[in-house]
Design an enzyme around this catalytic site. Structure first.
Site: not given
Length: 448
Positions: A153-154, A204, A208, A249, A253, A257, A260
């Site tokens: 989940l975001r 997972k 990430n 992605f 920038g 942060g 996660c």
């Protein structure tokens, strides 16, 4: 099915509300009495678009309840989902104490056969470890089978992600457990991947870490674009059109942060070290991200020469829009660095002001609107791409500054900022109105 959810943070509460939405009977349990009281009255303790309305609906239909009593939550549960936090410990590895406590509690309270589903992000092998703890603390002669079911989940779009996810991962070697969990999620009509427990745990972390790698990579390319006169948006668009790469992605920038990516990258590096391996790419990803978060400070120092006494407004404090989460947000390190340079720092965020004082240094002055923060400022740092800052109507507000110098850490300001002669604009990954003054590579070659 009758489902108990242990933990009512982002993952636990969103999971519980959404499982109730698709027809299950859900009881959420937490040790935080104040939070349970809030939720029982329909108040969501954090900002997540759409969650409050869905919670109200499920409360009215009596498909979700909240308690601090684990015995009551587990009494009729056919499955217990664990979704407590695994914060980063002093050694960089996840702190599993909350999970261990939950496992002990389950062992003491369950009185019938049950499936325990670990949604918390945990190091490889933790599900097996927790199964042993549960077994050691069982009071009644029951069967407790454990499965891994990591979340993807975001924050800011967690409800949407629950109903439109790319995949659901179920890690277990027990075919019956796999079938029961698949049936729980069947109304979502999302592809299900069945794996062994350790692979599910690794999926997972690997997911990430790869996304964090894409972010650090595009930020390095953005910095090179500035040096060589290319435009990062065009570069990223051209890369993203390649289906092998994809467009997500690849937005340059000031780095990643949140709760996660930083934690999971550190955890994977820690696991590799403990196993005698090295993840050199991830080591670089972490270094690049730390450096990128200081990019705007470096730009401002170069522009002004000395930041001492300069009033700098930080616009956006959460690590991303549509959330009030400030954990590991770039704004924290940037504020501290500016203060070290002797700058006067003021700040504003549309939804994170309740958390800002907890996370930011006391010297940072907080305001309730962008206009107040910008008034009399020598420079503005845009740190979060809230929609408020992306609208054309926002650009004229910059003229309230003493000197309208804007450093856009998310490349999100509306294009009209380029047409406003009163605003001096410094984005990431492109040069604006500056002549490229670099020696050609052919000349460099001849010099050698």
């Amino acid at each position: 099915m009758r489902i108990a959810i242990v933990g009512t943070g982002y993952v636990g509460l969103v999971t519980g509300v959404c499982l109730a939405k698709i027809g299950h009977q859900v009881t959420c349990v937490d040790v935080d009495e104040d939070k349970i009281a809030q939720l029982s009255s329909g108040e969501v303790p954090f900002y997540e678009p759409g969650l409050g309305e869905m919670l109200d609906q499920q409360r009215k239909e009596k498909r979700i309840a909240f308690t601090v009593n684990p015995g009551a939550a587990f009494a009729n549960a056919e499955a217990i989902f664990i979704a407590v936090g695994t914060p980063q410990g002093i050694d960089g590895m996840p702190d599993l104490q909350a999970l261990i406590t939950v496992a002990q509690t389950i062992g003491r309270h369950v009185q019938h056969d049950v499936i325990v589903v670990i949604k918390s992000t945990v190091p490889i092998g933790t599900n097996t470890f927790l199964a042993q703890i549960i077994a050691e603390h069982l009071v009644h002669p029951v069967s407790v089978r454990v499965a891994s079911n990591p979340e993807f989940l975001r924050e800011g779009s967690a409800v949407y992600d629950t109903f439109h996810g790319d995949r659901i991962v179920i890690g277990t070697d027990d075919a019956e457990v796999a079938g029961i969990l698949a049936a729980i999620y069947e109304p979502l009509h999302i592809p299900i991947l069945h794996t062994d427990i350790r692979s599910a745990e690794m999926i997972k972390y690997a997911s990430n870490a790869f996304l964090a790698t894409k972010i650090s990579f595009i930020n390095e390319i953005a910095n090179l674009c500035e040096s060589l006169g290319a435009t990062i948006e065009d570069v990223a668009r051209g890369m993203g059109m390649d289906q092998r790469i994809g467009e997500k992605f690849l937005r340059a920038g000031i780095g990643y942060g949140g709760s996660c990516f930083p934690k999971d990258v550190k955890a994977l590096l820690g696991m590799a070290e403990l196993s005698g391996d090295q993840l050199q790419i991830l080591q670089a990803v972490e270094r690049v991200n730390r450096k990128q978060q200081m990019r705007l400070v470096e730009k401002a120092a170069s522009r002004f020469g000395d930041l001492r006494g300069k009033r700098i407004a930080l616009l956006g404090l959460s690590f991303k829009p549509d959330t009030d989460d400030m954990r590991e947000a770039p704004s924290l390190g940037i504020a501290a660095a500016l203060l070290e340079h002797g700058a006067q720092v003021v700040a504003y965020d549309p939804v994170s002001m309740n958390h800002a004082r907890t996370y930011l240094p006391a010297q940072v002055e907080l305001f309730e609107s962008a206009e107040q923060a910008l008034a009399g400022a020598d420079a503005a740092f845009v740190l979060t791409e809230w929609q408020e800052f992306t609208l054309p109507a926002f650009v004229p507000k910059l003229r309230a500054m003493r000197e309208a110098v804007v450093f856009d850490g998310r490349n999100c300001l509306h294009d009209s900022v380029l047409e406003d002669d009163a605003v001096e604009y410094h984005p990431i990954g492109r040069q604006l109105g500056k002549k490229l003054v670099t020696t050609s590579f052919h000349e460099k070659g001849r010099e050698r």
